[in-house]
Design an enzyme around this catalytic site. Structure first.
Site, PDB file in Angstrom:
ATOM      1  N   LYS A 154       0.824  -1.217   0.000  1.00 11.19           N
ATOM      2  CA  LYS A 154       0.000   0.000   0.000  1.00 11.19           C
ATOM      3  C   LYS A 154       0.859   1.270   0.000  1.00 11.19           C
ATOM      4  O   LYS A 154       0.652   2.173  -0.807  1.00 11.19           O
ATOM      5  CB  LYS A 154      -0.926  -0.014   1.231  1.00 11.19           C
ATOM      6  CG  LYS A 154      -1.983  -1.107   1.153  1.00 11.19           C
ATOM      7  CD  LYS A 154      -2.818  -1.191   2.400  1.00 11.19           C
ATOM      8  CE  LYS A 154      -2.122  -1.843   3.574  1.00 11.19           C
ATOM      9  NZ  LYS A 154      -1.804  -3.267   3.420  1.00 11.19           N
ATOM     10  N   ARG A 234      10.412  -0.009   9.430  1.00  7.53           N
ATOM     11  CA  ARG A 234      10.765  -0.474  10.768  1.00  7.53           C
ATOM     12  C   ARG A 234      12.278  -0.325  10.923  1.00  7.53           C
ATOM     13  O   ARG A 234      13.035  -0.605   9.992  1.00  7.53           O
ATOM     14  CB  ARG A 234      10.374  -1.947  10.978  1.00  7.53           C
ATOM     15  CG  ARG A 234       8.893  -2.172  11.220  1.00  7.53           C
ATOM     16  CD  ARG A 234       8.416  -1.647  12.579  1.00  7.53           C
ATOM     17  NE  ARG A 234       6.984  -1.834  12.795  1.00  7.53           N
ATOM     18  CZ  ARG A 234       6.044  -0.936  12.520  1.00  7.53           C
ATOM     19  NH1 ARG A 234       6.380   0.228  12.001  1.00  7.53           N
ATOM     20  NH2 ARG A 234       4.772  -1.186  12.769  1.00  7.53           N
ATOM     21  N   ASP A 258      12.321   7.564  10.018  1.00  8.41           N
ATOM     22  CA  ASP A 258      11.228   7.834  10.951  1.00  8.41           C
ATOM     23  C   ASP A 258      11.183   6.748  12.018  1.00  8.41           C
ATOM     24  O   ASP A 258      10.361   6.810  12.932  1.00  8.41           O
ATOM     25  CB  ASP A 258       9.900   7.858  10.179  1.00  8.41           C
ATOM     26  CG  ASP A 258       8.719   8.240  11.047  1.00  8.41           C
ATOM     27  OD1 ASP A 258       8.804   9.290  11.723  1.00  8.41           O
ATOM     28  OD2 ASP A 258       7.712   7.500  11.065  1.00  8.41           O
ATOM     29  N   GLU A 263      14.042   2.137  19.052  1.00 12.15           N
ATOM     30  CA  GLU A 263      13.191   3.301  19.294  1.00 12.15           C
ATOM     31  C   GLU A 263      12.279   3.145  20.504  1.00 12.15           C
ATOM     32  O   GLU A 263      11.879   4.137  21.117  1.00 12.15           O
ATOM     33  CB  GLU A 263      12.354   3.629  18.052  1.00 12.15           C
ATOM     34  CG  GLU A 263      11.290   2.572  17.726  1.00 12.15           C
ATOM     35  CD  GLU A 263      10.417   2.973  16.542  1.00 12.15           C
ATOM     36  OE1 GLU A 263      10.965   3.357  15.497  1.00 12.15           O
ATOM     37  OE2 GLU A 263       9.189   2.902  16.670  1.00 12.15           O
ATOM     38  N   HIS A 295       8.934   8.350  14.618  1.00 11.80           N
ATOM     39  CA  HIS A 295       7.801   7.476  14.266  1.00 11.80           C
ATOM     40  C   HIS A 295       6.495   8.281  14.161  1.00 11.80           C
ATOM     41  O   HIS A 295       5.504   7.966  14.824  1.00 11.80           O
ATOM     42  CB  HIS A 295       7.652   6.345  15.291  1.00 11.80           C
ATOM     43  CG  HIS A 295       7.036   5.113  14.699  1.00 11.80           C
ATOM     44  ND1 HIS A 295       7.505   3.848  14.941  1.00 11.80           N
ATOM     45  CD2 HIS A 295       5.981   4.941  13.858  1.00 11.80           C
ATOM     46  CE1 HIS A 295       6.769   2.954  14.290  1.00 11.80           C
ATOM     47  NE2 HIS A 295       5.829   3.615  13.616  1.00 11.80           N
ATOM     48  N   GLN A 296       6.552   9.315  13.343  1.00 10.00           N
ATOM     49  CA  GLN A 296       5.375  10.170  13.182  1.00 10.00           C
ATOM     50  C   GLN A 296       4.770  10.071  11.788  1.00 10.00           C
ATOM     51  O   GLN A 296       3.807  10.781  11.480  1.00 10.00           O
ATOM     52  CB  GLN A 296       5.732  11.639  13.459  1.00 10.00           C
ATOM     53  CG  GLN A 296       6.606  12.276  12.370  1.00 10.00           C
ATOM     54  CD  GLN A 296       6.792  13.767  12.534  1.00 10.00           C
ATOM     55  OE1 GLN A 296       7.642  14.215  13.287  1.00 10.00           O
ATOM     56  NE2 GLN A 296       5.983  14.545  11.833  1.00 10.00           N
TER      57      GLN A 296
HETATM   58  P1  NAD Z   1       1.809  -3.810   2.883  1.00  6.46           P
HETATM   59  O1  NAD Z   1       1.593  -5.122   3.544  1.00  6.46           O
HETATM   60  O2  NAD Z   1       0.687  -3.205   2.094  1.00  6.46           O
HETATM   61  O3  NAD Z   1       3.099  -3.885   1.928  1.00  6.46           O
HETATM   62  C1  NAD Z   1       4.283  -4.494   2.311  1.00  6.46           C
HETATM   63  C2  NAD Z   1       4.923  -5.062   1.064  1.00  6.46           C
HETATM   64  O4  NAD Z   1       6.189  -5.597   1.436  1.00  6.46           O
HETATM   65  C3  NAD Z   1       4.107  -6.198   0.425  1.00  6.46           C
HETATM   66  O5  NAD Z   1       3.893  -5.932  -0.939  1.00  6.46           O
HETATM   67  C4  NAD Z   1       4.996  -7.420   0.639  1.00  6.46           C
HETATM   68  O6  NAD Z   1       4.889  -8.381  -0.426  1.00  6.46           O
HETATM   69  C5  NAD Z   1       6.360  -6.787   0.678  1.00  6.46           C
HETATM   70  N1  NAD Z   1       7.370  -7.660   1.272  1.00  6.46           N
HETATM   71  C6  NAD Z   1       7.241  -8.576   2.250  1.00  6.46           C
HETATM   72  N2  NAD Z   1       8.410  -9.179   2.480  1.00  6.46           N
HETATM   73  C7  NAD Z   1       9.306  -8.633   1.605  1.00  6.46           C
HETATM   74  C8  NAD Z   1      10.662  -8.861   1.350  1.00  6.46           C
HETATM   75  N3  NAD Z   1      11.359  -9.795   2.022  1.00  6.46           N
HETATM   76  N4  NAD Z   1      11.269  -8.116   0.414  1.00  6.46           N
HETATM   77  C9  NAD Z   1      10.567  -7.186  -0.292  1.00  6.46           C
HETATM   78  N5  NAD Z   1       9.267  -6.933  -0.093  1.00  6.46           N
HETATM   79  C10 NAD Z   1       8.645  -7.665   0.845  1.00  6.46           C
HETATM   80  O7  NAD Z   1       2.267  -2.824   4.044  1.00  6.46           O
HETATM   81  P2  NAD Z   1       2.200  -1.222   4.048  1.00  6.46           P
HETATM   82  O8  NAD Z   1       0.906  -0.780   4.614  1.00  6.46           O
HETATM   83  O9  NAD Z   1       2.649  -0.712   2.741  1.00  6.46           O
HETATM   84  O10 NAD Z   1       3.298  -0.914   5.171  1.00  6.46           O
HETATM   85  C11 NAD Z   1       4.685  -1.130   4.929  1.00  6.46           C
HETATM   86  C12 NAD Z   1       5.435  -1.004   6.233  1.00  6.46           C
HETATM   87  O11 NAD Z   1       5.338   0.348   6.689  1.00  6.46           O
HETATM   88  C13 NAD Z   1       4.827  -1.812   7.385  1.00  6.46           C
HETATM   89  O12 NAD Z   1       5.363  -3.106   7.412  1.00  6.46           O
HETATM   90  C14 NAD Z   1       5.214  -1.041   8.605  1.00  6.46           C
HETATM   91  O13 NAD Z   1       6.391  -1.599   9.128  1.00  6.46           O
HETATM   92  C15 NAD Z   1       5.508   0.352   8.098  1.00  6.46           C
HETATM   93  N6  NAD Z   1       4.639   1.391   8.663  1.00  6.46           N
HETATM   94  C16 NAD Z   1       5.234   2.456   9.255  1.00  6.46           C
HETATM   95  C17 NAD Z   1       4.457   3.486   9.774  1.00  6.46           C
HETATM   96  C18 NAD Z   1       5.086   4.698  10.401  1.00  6.46           C
HETATM   97  O14 NAD Z   1       4.372   5.495  11.032  1.00  6.46           O
HETATM   98  N7  NAD Z   1       6.377   4.925  10.250  1.00  6.46           N
HETATM   99  C19 NAD Z   1       3.060   3.391   9.712  1.00  6.46           C
HETATM  100  C20 NAD Z   1       2.483   2.297   9.082  1.00  6.46           C
HETATM  101  C21 NAD Z   1       3.281   1.284   8.548  1.00  6.46           C
END
Ligand code: NAD
Length: 332
Positions: A154, A234, A258, A263, A295-296
């Protein structure tokens, strides 16, 4: 349901109370994080609501179960802080908010890119001190540059779409192709090709055993000199010590993060005036070409509203015995 809400900040309370109006669930807010010591606060609460830094391990779950808890409602997507097997063994269901801010996170990544490149944070401070010199503020055009996106779910997809709008070339790596990214011209390549050709690399895959320290000394050496590295996913996707060495050698030209491996020791807290004990983090903050936010990336009005509404929908589903699309299970 009577729900004990842990790790409550004023903004959590504001959005949770608004989404629970007129009150469907009885909410009691606790500021401390959930762990073995604080779990007793939830005695007699069937529901416990937690966030990313709460520790929902087996001993904590045992205390919760003995107090009558039967549901853990995560206000976040990631569940690496929950022992799902222990929860299942104790008959505790676990639900989460799978997607609450994909636009917010992608837009924050863009904010890090623009700020690092055009040094807007330095310029702001200079102008406030009547220093209008441009020396040291030189940036580069994003148009025509190559952005490598690792993880094109996403958030990664939205970042690709935005950066395409800047006129960038998009290289992508994921275990599965996202046709939506290909529609805007994103090209899937293997990691070595992405590392070798990207001016900017942004991480959007989850933290798993496979992705732990995905960015390490070996792959940093394969990157373009002066690469910009962005991590809003992460902290442990990056070997921070290796990145520090990369910054010192100038192989890494810019770092925008972020998230940080350790953290949970201090993010989300106001520690101004205190001595931060983490020397690795403190070293990171000394580089002029490093930008860190705490982490914002998710932190938008839309996200907090979505988190609150989805959390209550999840709790109602479980309370009323319906199947909940956001329940998570230990994989066999
Ligand atoms: P998502 O599940 O929609 O997308 C993650 C993608 O990573 C998927 O397409 C998956 O196939 C791919 N993936 C899995 N393992 C992989 C690998 N070994 N190599 C390459 N790609 C791989 O998730 P999203 O909603 O896009 O979120 C992504 C990340 O963002 C989350 O995992 C979370 O850690 C992080 N996040 C951070 C914040 C923040 O505030 N900083 C907020 C929400 C999410």
């Amino acid at each position: 349901m009577k729900v004990a809400v842990f790790s409550t900040k004023a903004y959590d309370r504001q959005f949770l109370e608004a989404a629970n109006y007129p009150p469907q669930h009885e909410l009691v807010f606790f500021e401390p994080r959930l762990n073995q010591k604080t779990a007793i606060l939830a005695a007699s609460f069937p529901g416990v609501c937690v966030f990313v830094h709460d520790i929902v391990d087996a001993p904590t779950l045992k205390i919760l179960a003995s107090g009558g808890t039967r549901l853990i409602a995560l206000r976040c997507a990631g569940f690496n802080n929950v022992d799902l097997q222990a929860a299942a063994d104790l008959g505790i269901k676990v639900v989460r908010v799978p997607a609450y801010s994909p636009y917010g996170v992608a837009e924050h990544a863009v904010g890090l890119i623009l700020t690092l490149n055009r040094k807007i944070h330095f310029a702001h401070n200079r102008v406030r001190e009547s220093n209008f010199s441009l020396t040291g503020l030189l940036g580069f055009n994003l148009n025509g540059r190559t952005v490598g996106i690792i993880g094109t779910g996403k958030i990664g997809l939205i970042l690709g779409q935005i950066m395409k709008g800047f006129g960038c070339q998009i290289l992508a790596y994921d275990l599965y192709r996202n046709p939506e990214l290909e529609k805007v011209g994103g090209k899937y390549v293997e990691l070595p090709e992405l590392f070798a050709n990207s001016d900017i690399i942004s991480l959007h895959c989850p933290l798993t055993p496979e992705t732990h320290h995905l960015i390490n000394a070996q792959v940093i050496a394969q990157m373009k000199p002066r690469v910009m590295l962005i991590n809003t996913s992460r902290g442990a996707l990056i070997d921070t010590q290796a990145v520090i060495e990369g910054l010192k050698s100038r192989q890494i030209g810019f770092l925008g993060v972020d998230v940080y491996e350790q953290e949970s020791d201090f993010f989300f807290e106001d520690l101004s005036g205190e001595i931060i004990q983490d020397d690795v983090f403190q070293r990171l903050t000394t580089f002029p070409n490093v930008l860190i936010t705490g982490h914002q990336a998710f932190f938008t009005e839309e996200a907090l509203q979505n988190i609150a509404e989805t959390t209550f929908a999840n709790i109602s589903d479980i309370e009323q015995g319906r199947s909940c699309p956001n329940e998570i299970f230990e994989s066999p």
